[in-house]
Write a protein that holds these residues in place. Structure first.
Motif, PDB file in Angstrom:
ATOM      1  N   VAL A 192      70.536  36.520  50.024  1.00  0.00           N
ATOM      2  CA  VAL A 192      69.562  37.297  50.555  1.00  0.00           C
ATOM      3  C   VAL A 192      70.092  38.784  50.259  1.00  0.00           C
ATOM      4  O   VAL A 192      69.109  39.710  49.701  1.00  0.00           O
ATOM      5  CB  VAL A 192      69.567  37.353  52.110  1.00  0.00           C
ATOM      6  CG1 VAL A 192      68.851  38.520  52.600  1.00  0.00           C
ATOM      7  CG2 VAL A 192      68.753  35.832  52.425  1.00  0.00           C
TER       8      VAL A 192
ATOM      9  N   THR B 124      67.912  40.926  47.724  1.00  0.00           N
ATOM     10  CA  THR B 124      67.355  42.341  48.341  1.00  0.00           C
ATOM     11  C   THR B 124      67.537  43.481  47.335  1.00  0.00           C
ATOM     12  O   THR B 124      66.815  44.245  47.070  1.00  0.00           O
ATOM     13  CB  THR B 124      68.007  42.583  49.561  1.00  0.00           C
ATOM     14  OG1 THR B 124      67.501  41.420  50.713  1.00  0.00           O
ATOM     15  CG2 THR B 124      67.434  44.085  50.259  1.00  0.00           C
TER      16      THR B 124
ATOM     17  N   TYR C 283      59.393  44.148  54.289  1.00  0.00           N
ATOM     18  CA  TYR C 283      60.085  43.284  53.286  1.00  0.00           C
ATOM     19  C   TYR C 283      60.910  42.263  53.936  1.00  0.00           C
ATOM     20  O   TYR C 283      61.028  41.045  53.441  1.00  0.00           O
ATOM     21  CB  TYR C 283      61.291  43.961  52.249  1.00  0.00           C
ATOM     22  CG  TYR C 283      61.805  43.237  51.289  1.00  0.00           C
ATOM     23  CD1 TYR C 283      61.455  42.824  50.287  1.00  0.00           C
ATOM     24  CD2 TYR C 283      63.233  42.979  51.740  1.00  0.00           C
ATOM     25  CE1 TYR C 283      62.208  42.012  49.236  1.00  0.00           C
ATOM     26  CE2 TYR C 283      64.114  42.060  50.914  1.00  0.00           C
ATOM     27  CZ  TYR C 283      63.489  41.627  49.695  1.00  0.00           C
ATOM     28  OH  TYR C 283      64.184  40.762  48.795  1.00  0.00           O
ATOM     29  N   SER C 284      61.566  42.504  55.009  1.00  0.00           N
ATOM     30  CA  SER C 284      62.510  41.557  55.548  1.00  0.00           C
ATOM     31  C   SER C 284      61.874  40.648  56.404  1.00  0.00           C
ATOM     32  O   SER C 284      61.853  39.223  56.442  1.00  0.00           O
ATOM     33  CB  SER C 284      63.436  42.223  56.702  1.00  0.00           C
ATOM     34  OG  SER C 284      62.681  42.946  57.560  1.00  0.00           O
TER      35      SER C 284
END
Length: 229
Positions: A48, A52, A139-140
């Motif tokens: 992640v 990201t 986004y998360s």
């Protein structure tokens, strides 16, 4: 035939030496299962962070340390990582050899799981992410609710293969005198001075486990393919 029977009895029946293999098998499976769970946890976080950074440019510092972790772990032998964990990191701490082995193998597995999960994330069409953002998700949130579920589904067979690889890698646990399956066979060999029977038996047990897990992974792959239709 009688010679094989006598050798079998000497190596496994006399003094109940088969218990070394049973105990070693139990430790091997426990090490593998726990290490894979740790590896998935670490790998998920690393994947992640890297994804990201790749997509947003954020988490630059964390991405640096993630890359450093991947470089070190993937660039050094697992047996050295095990020895460093036992003789350096936990040298002054009273922890069991089993715990030490689980931590070492888990950290090692995490580096490979991270790349597996990251490849799964990258396999998802960017339109999925854009669709989530267009619906007002951050986004998360898009990563959590749209991307990761699909990515994990895509990489489940690869994670299964990582389990099989790790199962075999735990055979080096004997370097810290941890009684895994291989070490159990070696203990029998040292007592009977007969290498063939205990080592071949250990190899057969590994082979049977790998074949079983390989078949389970293939079944999983077929189910995943069928669910896509």
């Amino acid at each position: 035939m009688s010679e094989l029977a006598r050798s079998f009895s000497q190596n496994f029946i006399e003094k109940e030496r088969y218990r070394y293999l049973l105990e070693g098998l139990g430790n091997t499976l426990l090490m593998t299962l726990c290490a894979v769970l740790i590896g998935i946890f670490i790998g998920f976080i690393i994947a992640v962070i890297r994804s990201t950074y790749d997509n947003t440019g954020k988490l630059k510092v964390l991405n640096f340390f993630a890359n450093l972790y991947l470089t070190v772990i993937r660039g050094t032998p697992v047996v050295l990582q095990l020895l460093i964990t036992y003789f350096v990191i936990f040298a002054s701490v009273n922890v069991s050899k089993l715990f030490t082995a689980i931590i070492a193998f888990g950290i090692n597995s995490g580096a490979y799981v991270a790349e597996i999960i990251r490849s799964g994330i990258n396999s998802i069409d960017r339109g999925q992410s854009e669709a989530g953002r267009s619906l007002g998700f951050s986004y998360s949130q898009t990563m959590l609710w749209f991307i990761l579920p699909q990515a994990i589904k895509n990489v489940l067979p690869a994670l299964g293969n990582e389990f099989v690889v790790l199962l075999k890698e735990t055979s080096v646990a004997g370097y810290i005198a941890m009684q895994d399956l291989t070490k159990g066979a070696d203990i029998i060999r040292s007592q009977t001075y007969s290498a063939f029977m205990p080592l071949i038996m250990a190899a057969l047990i590994y082979l049977i486990m790998v074949v079983i897990f390989d078949n389970l992974i293939k079944r999983l792959e077929r189910r995943l393919r069928n669910s896509d239709h």
